[in-house]
Design a protein around this motif. Structure first.
Motif, PDB file in Angstrom:
ATOM      1  N   GLY A 343       0.794  -1.225   0.000  1.00 16.71           N
ATOM      2  CA  GLY A 343       0.000   0.000   0.000  1.00 16.71           C
ATOM      3  C   GLY A 343       0.821   1.267   0.000  1.00 16.71           C
ATOM      4  N   ARG A 344       0.187   2.343  -0.481  1.00 14.84           N
ATOM      5  CA  ARG A 344       0.718   3.693  -0.366  1.00 14.84           C
ATOM      6  C   ARG A 344      -0.379   4.581   0.208  1.00 14.84           C
ATOM      7  NH1 ARG A 344       5.419   5.447  -3.017  1.00 14.84           N
ATOM      8  NH2 ARG A 344       6.419   3.915  -4.354  1.00 14.84           N
ATOM      9  N   PRO A 345       0.001   5.705   0.816  1.00 17.90           N
ATOM     10  CA  PRO A 345      -1.018   6.586   1.392  1.00 17.90           C
ATOM     11  C   PRO A 345      -1.993   7.113   0.339  1.00 17.90           C
ATOM     12  CG  PRO A 345       1.168   7.155   2.174  1.00 17.90           C
ATOM     13  CD  PRO A 345       1.351   6.174   1.073  1.00 17.90           C
ATOM     14  N   VAL A 346      -3.207   7.399   0.790  1.00 23.59           N
ATOM     15  CA  VAL A 346      -4.198   8.041  -0.072  1.00 23.59           C
ATOM     16  C   VAL A 346      -3.653   9.393  -0.548  1.00 23.59           C
ATOM     17  CG1 VAL A 346      -6.570   8.942  -0.154  1.00 23.59           C
ATOM     18  CG2 VAL A 346      -6.046   6.890   1.187  1.00 23.59           C
ATOM     19  N   LEU A 347      -3.974   9.770  -1.748  1.00 24.74           N
ATOM     20  CA  LEU A 347      -3.553  11.014  -2.407  1.00 24.74           C
ATOM     21  C   LEU A 347      -2.108  10.949  -2.895  1.00 24.74           C
ATOM     22  CD1 LEU A 347      -5.127  13.716  -0.049  1.00 24.74           C
ATOM     23  CD2 LEU A 347      -6.136  12.669  -2.069  1.00 24.74           C
ATOM     24  N   ILE A 348      -1.469   9.789  -2.829  1.00 21.85           N
ATOM     25  CA  ILE A 348      -0.087   9.651  -3.303  1.00 21.85           C
ATOM     26  C   ILE A 348      -0.075   8.733  -4.532  1.00 21.85           C
ATOM     27  CG2 ILE A 348       2.284   9.067  -2.701  1.00 21.85           C
ATOM     28  CD1 ILE A 348       1.150  11.316  -1.030  1.00 21.85           C
ATOM     29  N   PRO A 349      -0.093   9.277  -5.733  1.00 24.31           N
ATOM     30  CA  PRO A 349      -0.036   8.450  -6.952  1.00 24.31           C
ATOM     31  C   PRO A 349       1.389   7.979  -7.210  1.00 24.31           C
ATOM     32  CG  PRO A 349      -0.138  10.753  -7.570  1.00 24.31           C
ATOM     33  CD  PRO A 349      -0.206  10.719  -6.064  1.00 24.31           C
ATOM     34  N   GLY A 350       1.780   6.903  -6.549  1.00 16.88           N
ATOM     35  CA  GLY A 350       3.173   6.491  -6.556  1.00 16.88           C
ATOM     36  C   GLY A 350       3.742   6.207  -7.928  1.00 16.88           C
TER      37      GLY A 350
END
Length: 603
Positions: A343-350
């Protein structure tokens, strides 16, 4: 029980502990904190990490929201004592500044006396309690003493066995044991339900309240975890944090401020992680209805609300909702972004960010700006050789920090190696310089000798009391270093001097020095004392007073200190009484000096 192979794997692999070992620990009923996605980010697993569409705009911000709101970069300070006074204060006075002595006076000593009274034992005073603490601090200056009783041995000191010194002249072994057995840490009656943390709640709250009232944190702080070592899994809140040097015990979330140039962190808030042992009757903690991590971020930054100060955090706090919630409270949070599991944090388009930086040179910086509910949400990025460093925040500009250079050795297309130098931008520089502050404070607690290694208690609340004593001691040493603008002295050197002050203290029941300046009876005597006997400090870069030239002799050291001129006093100071500038005089000797002068004036 935990088998020895599992313990060895935890200590060996730390943050890279295998899935099988983690599952085995959890099967034993332990809580294990690893790199799983944070609760607020679990719904985001497998989505935003793979997002390849533009989300927001790429910008190079030139004006920081903190500057627009006129927030200044001010250093931390104690409200009761200036840094100039701390620089000259003795170890015990600084320790009392860093520990809630009022809680000792109002709760611990009265409750301990109730237990002593039931055994028809002499009542405990504040002075004697500090002698008791001084024994523990002094014993924690030495390794290799197997038995506590050796410190009270009546046999001659032998350099090859036993303790190197004896404490009989300060307190008897029987009295020392009586105090330990009678020690109690709360005066609140037990609730009707089972609360395994009851004995320490009031003490932890008092510690936090002490720093709210007496310490104003600096403009930048760091949140991280601290461990209180305990090897019995049946204690409340026991868990395993494999990435920590001491992985087993109780976890505290802690926050430190410091100085970006020379560190000297001061830990001013601690929160015990209760986990599954928290009583259901107490309900969830404040703000946890907004998310577990969000609630924690708001709780830990409580001392900073509405100040516009900065808090930097690692990926364990990379929750965009938390950053935005802190912004609502008037705190500018920033957190390192990196994958936790899938996972990556919300609002972070990795994926989108990584692809955007594919063709960028090493060290290139740019910010992805989004607007969430009218608040600018920024992702500051810098290109590294194999990845992109990302910091989420609601503030900051990409101005390079001149005194924070770095370099990377890269591999060229032809296989040769080359070194590329670049500078960190402000958000990443601040994070890299502040991210170790909590760890630095923890290292002072644990190494080279921890108080808990000496106080081998089997009563769990005592271990938490030891934890707060260790924090206060580390804060005291770092406070002196920050006041003198120099590197902190070795912890054992400070501890030994502190132990001496505790063993020889002359405190009253309020924790204040018995020596007080008495007021003469006559008005003329008062006026004369006020004019002739003022305790002042020499100017910077000065040494002794030169009678012939009527000025101070120059010195190379900014805080040049000399021995107190009072007979048999070994204190080093920069202060003197205006009645005789040639004689250096520490604060304790000055108090006695004024008392003597006051008596003479009355006669």
């Amino acid at each position: 029980s935990i088998n020895s192979d599992l313990v060895r794997n935890v200590n060996l692999f730390r943050g890279n502990l295998g899935t099988a070992d983690i599952c085995e620990l959890r099967a034993l009923g332990l809580e294990v904190e690893n790199e799983d996605p944070l609760p607020e980010n679990r719904a985001n697993v497998g989505t935003m990490h793979h997002a390849a569409e533009a989300v927001g705009n790429w910008v190079n911000p030139t004006v920081c929201p903190r500057v627009q709101e006129n927030c200044r970069n001010v250093n931390g300070q104690f409200s009761r004592m200036s840094w100039e006074i701390i620089a000259e204060a003795n170890e015990l006075d600084i320790f009392k500044l860093c520990f809630p002595v009022n809680f000792l006076r109002d709760v611990i000593i009265p409750q301990t006396n109730e237990n002593l009274e039931s055994t028809k034992t002499q009542q405990l005073t504040m002075s004697e309690f500090f002698v008791f603490l001084g024994c523990i601090f002094f014993m924690a200056c030495f390794e290799g003493v197997s038995y506590r009783r050796d410190w009270w041995s009546s046999s001659p000191i032998d350099k090859f066995k036993g303790a190197p010194f004896q404490l009989n002249e300060y307190i008897t072994l029987r009295r020392f044991k009586d105090i330990i057995q009678a020690l109690r840490l709360t005066n609140i009656p037990h609730p009707t339900f089972c609360d395994r943390f009851h004995d320490v709640r009031q003490m932890i709250d008092a510690f936090n309240e002490h720093y709210i009232k007496n310490y104003i944190p600096g403009w930048i702080s760091c949140i991280d975890e601290s461990m209180c070592v305990w090897l019995n899994k049946y204690c409340p809140g026991w868990m395993c944090v494999p990435r920590k040097p001491h992985p087993f015990g109780n976890e505290y979330h802690t926050i430190c401020d410091g100085n970006l140039k020379y560190g000297a962190p001061i830990m001013y808030r601690v929160e015990l992680v209760e986990g599954k042992d928290r009583p259901q009757e107490l309900g969830i903690k404040e703000f946890e209805d907004r998310g577990k991590t969000v609630g924690l971020m708001l709780q830990m930054s409580r001392n900073l609300w509405n100040t516009g100060k900065v808090v930097t955090m690692d990926s364990g706090f990379s929750v965009s909702k938390g950053i935005l919630a802190m912004r609502e409270k008037g705190v500018f949070g920033q957190a390192l972004v990196k994958p936790r599991g899938r996972g990556r944090p919300v609002l972070i388009p990795g994926k989108y960010i990584d692809e955007h930086f594919n063709s960028k040179p090493l060290g290139y910086c740019e910010t992805l700006e989004q607007v969430v509910d009218g608040i600018k949400f920024l992702i500051h990025c810098q290109k590294e050789e194999n990845y992109v460093t990302k910091i989420m925040s609601c503030h900051g500009v990409l101005t390079p920090v001149d005194d924070h250079n770095t370099f990377r050795d890269t591999t060229n297309a032809d296989g040769s190696r080359s070194r590329i130098q670049f500078k960190y931008p402000e958000p990443i520089s601040r994070h890299n310089r502040a991210k170790h502050w909590v760890d630095d404070s923890n290292n002072r607690r644990h190494d080279p000798i921890a108080l808990s290694d000496v106080w081998r208690t089997k009563w769990w609340p005592n271990r938490q009391f030891t934890f707060l004593l260790e924090v206060a001691e580390a804060n005291a040493a770092n406070a002196r270093a920050r006041a003198r603008k120099e590197k902190a002295e070795l912890q054992l050197e400070f501890r030994r001097a502190l132990a001496e002050r505790m063993l020889l203290n002359n405190l009253d029941d309020d924790g204040k020095s018995v020596a007080q300046v008495e007021r003469p009876n006559t008005r003329n005597a008062v006026e004369r004392l006020a004019k002739e006997h003022i305790h002042e400090r020499r100017p910077f870069f000065t040494g002794e007073w030169d009678d012939e030239k009527g000025t101070w002799k120059p010195a190379k050291d900014r805080y040049q200190r000399t021995f107190c001129g009072t007979f048999r006093c070994k204190e080093r100071c920069r202060t003197f009484c205006t009645c005789n500038k040639k004689v250096p005089m520490c604060l304790d000797c000055y108090k006695k000096h004024v008392i003597d002068m006051g008596i003479t004036a009355q006669q």
